[in-house]
Scaffold this motif. Structure first.
Motif: not given
Ligand code: SF4
Ligand code: SF4
Length: 284
Positions: A9, A11-13, A69-70, A73-74
Motif C-alpha cells: 500500500c 497510502n494514496c487513499g 488500487c493503483p 494490493c487489495c
Molecule cells: S488504493 Fe491501494 S495503495 Fe491506495 S490506499 Fe488503498 S490499498 Fe493503499
C-alpha cells in the motif's frame, strides 16, 4: 473471505471512499462499528476491518477497493474465508435501511467469481488483522471495471507535421469514468499510478493503476519514438538537400564569376587608340 490490504500500500487513499461499508481506514485511525470505537488495526498503511468488509457483496460484482488500487494490493485474505451467504448477511446487518435482495450484486455469481482457495497466499497475522501478504492469490483476481480502461492516444495534438505533436507533455489521455461512463481527459504528464483524478461530470474518483500507467506510458512513448524518428529522418534529408543545393549554387556562382572575368578579358572595344591632348591630358 474478506479483502485485506498488503504492505505494498502506498497510502494514496483511493480505496477508502469506494467502500460501500466504510470498512477501510487510514493507518493509525480508530475504526467504528455500531458506535463502538476500536484501535487501529494497522499504523502505517490503510487497512480493512474484516467485520465490516463484505467483499462488496450486496453492492458490486467486484471488490471496489481492488478496482481502484493503483498497486493491486487489495487482495482476498485466505486466513478469513467466508461464504456469499455470510457476506450478504453482514451487508444486511450493516445496512438495515436497505433491502438487499438475495440476488444482489455479488462477485460470487460473476463468471469465474468463485472464492479463491485459502492456501493460495501467505497466512495473515495471528491477531486477525489485515496482514501484509507475500504474494497475490492465484484467483480470483479482482476484475477492474471495464468502463474505466483508458484509451491511450494523444488528443489536441497539432497535425501540422512538425508541430507540437512532437511534444508529448501537451498530450492528453481520454478516459471513461467508472461511475457515470462519461469521457474526460487527463494530461499525459499527470497520468501516473496512485494519482487521484475526479470526473468533471459526477466527481467520481479515477485512480490509474500501475499497470494502466505503464501501458499508457509505453503506448505513448512507442508512438512518440516513431514520430520523432520519422521527423528526424525527414529533417536529415532536408539538411542534405539544403547542403547539396547550397553547394550547387556556390559552384554555379563560381562558374558565373569565372565566365564574367573571361568575358572581360575577351571583349575588344571598337576604334583606334586615342590619347587625350591639351588640358585634358593634364588630368589623365
Ligand atoms: S488504493 Fe491501494 S495503495 Fe491506495 S490506499 Fe488503498 S490499498 Fe493503499
Ligand atoms: S472489498 Fe468492498 S467491502 Fe471490502 S473493503 Fe473493499 S470496498 Fe470495502
Amino acid at each position: 473471505m474478506s479483502t485485506t490490504i498488503t504492505s505494498e500500500c502506498i497510502n494514496c487513499g483511493a480505496c477508502e471512499p469506494e467502500c460501500p461499508n466504510t470498512a477501510i481506514y487510514a493507518g493509525g485511525v480508530e475504526w467504528e462499528l455500531n458506535g463502538t470505537i476500536s484501535p487501529a488495526i494497522a499504523q502505517d498503511i490503510f487497512y480493512i476491518v474484516p467485520a465490516k468488509c463484505t467483499e462488496c457483496v450486496g453492492f458490486h460484482d467486484h471488490e471496489a477497493c481492488a478496482a481502484v488500487c493503483p498497486v493491486d494490493c487489495c487482495v482476498p485474505d485466505p486466513a478469513n474465508p467466508e461464504t456469499e451467504a455470510v457476506l450478504l448477511a453482514r451487508a444486511r446487518e450493516l445496512h438495515p435501511e436497505l433491502s438487499l435482495a438475495d440476488d444482489a450484486p455479488s462477485r460470487f455469481r460473476k463468471v469465474g467469481g468463485e472464492a479463491a482457495p485459502a492456501a493460495a497466499v501467505a497466512p495473515a497475522q495471528a491477531n486477525g488483522a489485515a496482514a501484509p501478504v507475500a504474494a497475490k492469490p492465484a484467483a480470483p483476481a479482482p476484475a477492474p471495471k471495464p468502463a474505466a480502461a483508458p484509451t491511450a492516444s494523444p488528443v489536441g495534438a497539432s497535425t501540422d507535421g512538425l508541430g507540437s505533436e512532437f511534444d508529448p507533455v501537451g498530450w492528453e489521455v481520454p478516459v471513461v469514468c467508472k461511475d457515470c461512463s462519461e469521457t474526460f481527459s487527463i494530461p499525459y504528464r499527470h497520468f501516473q499510478a496512485g494519482v487521484v483524478f475526479y470526473c468533471p461530470s459526477c466527481s467520481g474518483s479515477y485512480v490509474p493503476k500501475s499497470t494502466m500507467a505503464r501501458e499508457v506510458r509505453e503506448t505513448f512513448e512507442r508512438f512518440y519514438a516513431q514520430r520523432r524518428a520519422a521527423r528526424d529522418s525527414i529533417e536529415r534529408r532536408h539538411q542534405r538537400e539544403r547542403e547539396a543545393f547550397a553547394a550547387k549554387q556556390a559552384a554555379e556562382m563560381e562558374a558565373f564569376n569565372k565566365r564574367v572575368a573571361e568575358l572581360g578579358r575577351e571583349m575588344k572595344p571598337a576604334g583606334k587608340l586615342v590619347r587625350p591632348k591639351g588640358i585634358a591630358a593634364m588630368f589623365t
